[in-house]
Design a protein around this motif. Structure first.
Motif, PDB file in Angstrom:
ATOM      1  N   GLN A 153      68.668   1.516 -16.135  1.00 14.44           N
ATOM      2  CA  GLN A 153      68.333   2.904 -15.807  1.00 14.44           C
ATOM      3  C   GLN A 153      67.419   2.981 -14.588  1.00 14.44           C
ATOM      4  OE1 GLN A 153      66.660   4.220 -19.507  1.00 14.44           O
ATOM      5  NE2 GLN A 153      68.643   4.712 -20.412  1.00 14.44           N
ATOM      6  N   VAL A 154      66.431   2.091 -14.527  1.00 15.97           N
ATOM      7  CA  VAL A 154      65.514   2.078 -13.384  1.00 15.97           C
ATOM      8  C   VAL A 154      66.260   1.706 -12.103  1.00 15.97           C
ATOM      9  CG1 VAL A 154      63.527   0.872 -12.387  1.00 15.97           C
ATOM     10  CG2 VAL A 154      63.462   1.633 -14.763  1.00 15.97           C
ATOM     11  N   LEU A 155      67.143   0.709 -12.195  1.00 17.71           N
ATOM     12  CA  LEU A 155      67.898   0.293 -11.011  1.00 17.71           C
ATOM     13  C   LEU A 155      68.832   1.392 -10.517  1.00 17.71           C
ATOM     14  CD1 LEU A 155      68.747  -3.429 -11.835  1.00 17.71           C
ATOM     15  CD2 LEU A 155      67.112  -2.555 -10.165  1.00 17.71           C
ATOM     16  N   SER A 159      68.550   2.791  -6.826  1.00 14.83           N
ATOM     17  CA  SER A 159      69.700   2.499  -5.966  1.00 14.83           C
ATOM     18  C   SER A 159      69.801   3.480  -4.804  1.00 14.83           C
ATOM     19  CB  SER A 159      70.991   2.516  -6.788  1.00 14.83           C
ATOM     20  OG  SER A 159      71.233   3.810  -7.306  1.00 14.83           O
ATOM     21  N   PHE A 160      69.317   4.708  -4.993  1.00 18.31           N
ATOM     22  CA  PHE A 160      69.337   5.678  -3.894  1.00 18.31           C
ATOM     23  C   PHE A 160      68.422   5.224  -2.755  1.00 18.31           C
ATOM     24  CE2 PHE A 160      70.378   8.251  -7.678  1.00 18.31           C
ATOM     25  CZ  PHE A 160      71.644   8.670  -7.293  1.00 18.31           C
ATOM     26  N   LEU A 161      67.248   4.711  -3.124  1.00 22.57           N
ATOM     27  CA  LEU A 161      66.350   4.181  -2.099  1.00 22.57           C
ATOM     28  C   LEU A 161      66.939   2.948  -1.432  1.00 22.57           C
ATOM     29  CD1 LEU A 161      62.741   4.469  -3.572  1.00 22.57           C
ATOM     30  CD2 LEU A 161      63.650   5.574  -1.539  1.00 22.57           C
ATOM     31  N   LEU A 162      67.619   2.137  -2.214  1.00 19.51           N
ATOM     32  CA  LEU A 162      68.250   0.937  -1.670  1.00 19.51           C
ATOM     33  C   LEU A 162      69.293   1.299  -0.617  1.00 19.51           C
ATOM     34  CD1 LEU A 162      68.504  -2.174  -2.003  1.00 19.51           C
ATOM     35  CD2 LEU A 162      70.287  -1.724  -3.673  1.00 19.51           C
ATOM     36  N   VAL A 163      70.119   2.285  -0.930  1.00 21.31           N
ATOM     37  CA  VAL A 163      71.130   2.747   0.027  1.00 21.31           C
ATOM     38  C   VAL A 163      70.455   3.359   1.252  1.00 21.31           C
ATOM     39  CG1 VAL A 163      73.007   4.399   0.373  1.00 21.31           C
ATOM     40  CG2 VAL A 163      72.894   3.072  -1.738  1.00 21.31           C
ATOM     41  N   ALA A 164      69.392   4.117   1.031  1.00 22.24           N
ATOM     42  CA  ALA A 164      68.693   4.767   2.148  1.00 22.24           C
ATOM     43  C   ALA A 164      68.130   3.736   3.122  1.00 22.24           C
ATOM     44  CB  ALA A 164      67.571   5.654   1.602  1.00 22.24           C
ATOM     45  N   PHE A 165      67.430   2.729   2.604  1.00 24.90           N
ATOM     46  CA  PHE A 165      66.870   1.697   3.476  1.00 24.90           C
ATOM     47  C   PHE A 165      67.974   0.894   4.166  1.00 24.90           C
ATOM     48  CE2 PHE A 165      62.839   2.232   1.133  1.00 24.90           C
ATOM     49  CZ  PHE A 165      61.961   2.237   2.210  1.00 24.90           C
ATOM     50  N   SER A 166      69.029   0.594   3.436  1.00 24.95           N
ATOM     51  CA  SER A 166      70.120  -0.192   4.020  1.00 24.95           C
ATOM     52  C   SER A 166      70.762   0.541   5.187  1.00 24.95           C
ATOM     53  CB  SER A 166      71.178  -0.496   2.952  1.00 24.95           C
ATOM     54  OG  SER A 166      70.613  -1.186   1.873  1.00 24.95           O
ATOM     55  N   LEU A 167      71.047   1.817   5.011  1.00 26.53           N
ATOM     56  CA  LEU A 167      71.667   2.590   6.086  1.00 26.53           C
ATOM     57  C   LEU A 167      70.719   2.762   7.270  1.00 26.53           C
ATOM     58  CD1 LEU A 167      73.546   5.290   3.987  1.00 26.53           C
ATOM     59  CD2 LEU A 167      74.528   3.325   5.174  1.00 26.53           C
ATOM     60  N   ALA A 168      69.438   2.983   6.967  1.00 24.68           N
ATOM     61  CA  ALA A 168      68.467   3.141   8.051  1.00 24.68           C
ATOM     62  C   ALA A 168      68.340   1.855   8.869  1.00 24.68           C
ATOM     63  CB  ALA A 168      67.110   3.538   7.479  1.00 24.68           C
ATOM     64  N   PHE A 169      68.264   0.711   8.189  1.00 17.56           N
ATOM     65  CA  PHE A 169      68.171  -0.561   8.906  1.00 17.56           C
ATOM     66  C   PHE A 169      69.451  -0.863   9.680  1.00 17.56           C
ATOM     67  CE2 PHE A 169      64.853  -2.162   5.681  1.00 17.56           C
ATOM     68  CZ  PHE A 169      63.820  -1.702   6.489  1.00 17.56           C
ATOM     69  N   THR A 170      70.589  -0.458   9.130  1.00 21.87           N
ATOM     70  CA  THR A 170      71.853  -0.675   9.834  1.00 21.87           C
ATOM     71  C   THR A 170      71.885   0.117  11.131  1.00 21.87           C
ATOM     72  OG1 THR A 170      73.003  -1.039   7.737  1.00 21.87           O
ATOM     73  CG2 THR A 170      74.362  -0.531   9.638  1.00 21.87           C
ATOM     74  N   VAL A 171      71.429   1.363  11.076  1.00 20.97           N
ATOM     75  CA  VAL A 171      71.411   2.196  12.282  1.00 20.97           C
ATOM     76  C   VAL A 171      70.463   1.617  13.328  1.00 20.97           C
ATOM     77  CG1 VAL A 171      70.735   4.461  13.175  1.00 20.97           C
ATOM     78  CG2 VAL A 171      72.093   4.293  11.085  1.00 20.97           C
ATOM     79  N   LEU A 172      69.283   1.172  12.887  1.00 17.97           N
ATOM     80  CA  LEU A 172      68.267   0.713  13.832  1.00 17.97           C
ATOM     81  C   LEU A 172      68.517  -0.696  14.363  1.00 17.97           C
ATOM     82  CD1 LEU A 172      65.071   2.060  12.060  1.00 17.97           C
ATOM     83  CD2 LEU A 172      66.166   2.971  14.112  1.00 17.97           C
ATOM     84  N   MET A 173      69.099  -1.577  13.536  1.00 25.38           N
ATOM     85  CA  MET A 173      69.200  -2.989  13.924  1.00 25.38           C
ATOM     86  C   MET A 173      70.624  -3.527  13.867  1.00 25.38           C
ATOM     87  SD  MET A 173      65.736  -4.529  12.219  1.00 25.38           S
ATOM     88  CE  MET A 173      65.739  -3.619  10.690  1.00 25.38           C
TER      89      MET A 173
END
Length: 203
Positions: A153-155, A159-173
């Motif tokens: 349940q916690v994961l 998971s929304f934060l995980l997707v958010a950071f992943s997409l942000a890092f993909t855009v930047l790097m």
């Protein structure tokens, strides 16, 4: 439980890489009389008698378990589908049969070992659930299942934060030399690694 030892033994003794290399290897021979080419496959790997016995036991036991589950399904009707252990047992029995039967028929398939991995995991997981019935280990199994449920349940929330950071890092790097964030899937794996405490700088 009777299929736990056979599936464990088989997945640990049959080498998937060697097996499929030999099965896919072809030999081309030239017939001197009329100049025709003939292609033959390498002979399949010969299993030991014990391995064949384990495959037969695995298949027979799991087919009997499937019949037992069908009987329970008929008796319990709708209640049967509300128990999560029935889903894991069905998956275990079907994947075990799918792992063993192609070897017995002489037509091994590449997805067998993926299915075998699922079967051996669920076999040991079902053993853990089975230990819940005993006083000595039951309390710990219940505690583990509750922790696992809470963790899932916690994961799901994180998971929304995980997707958010992943997409942000993909855009930047995305165009970095190390390709660590070249696409969202790889970026997600890297973010999970970072969450576990590993910075993982690439030289």
């Amino acid at each position: 439980m009777m299929s736990l030892f056979p599936i464990t033994y088989l997945v640990s003794t049959i080498d998937s890489g060697i097996h499929f290399e030999k099965m896919s290897e072809t030999y081309i021979t030239v017939n001197d009389t009329n100049g025709t080419l003939t292609t033959t496959r390498a002979p399949p790997i010969v299993f030991s008698r014990f391995q064949i016995a384990m495959m037969i036991q695995l298949t027979v036991v799991n087919l009997l378990e499937i019949l037992k589950e069908l009987g329970q399904m008929y008796q319990q009707r709708g209640e049967y589908f509300r128990d999560f252990t029935n889903v894991t047992e069905w998956t275990l029995y079907v994947t075990s049969v799918l792992f063993a039967v192609p070897f017995l028929t002489g037509y091994p398939l590449h997805w067998q070992f993926e299915v075998g991995a699922v079967a051996v995991f669920l076999g040991w997981f079902n053993l853990l659930v089975f230990l819940q019935k005993f006083d000595l280990a039951g309390i710990y199994v219940v505690m583990f299942m509750q922790i696992l449920k809470t963790l899932i349940q916690v994961l799901l929330v994180f998971s929304f934060l995980l997707v958010a950071f992943s997409l942000a890092f993909t855009v930047l790097m995305k165009n970095e030399a190390d390709q660590a964030f070249s696409n969202p899937i790889i970026a997600m794996m890297r973010v999970i690694t970072m969450l576990l405490g590993e910075i993982g700088y690439v030289e």
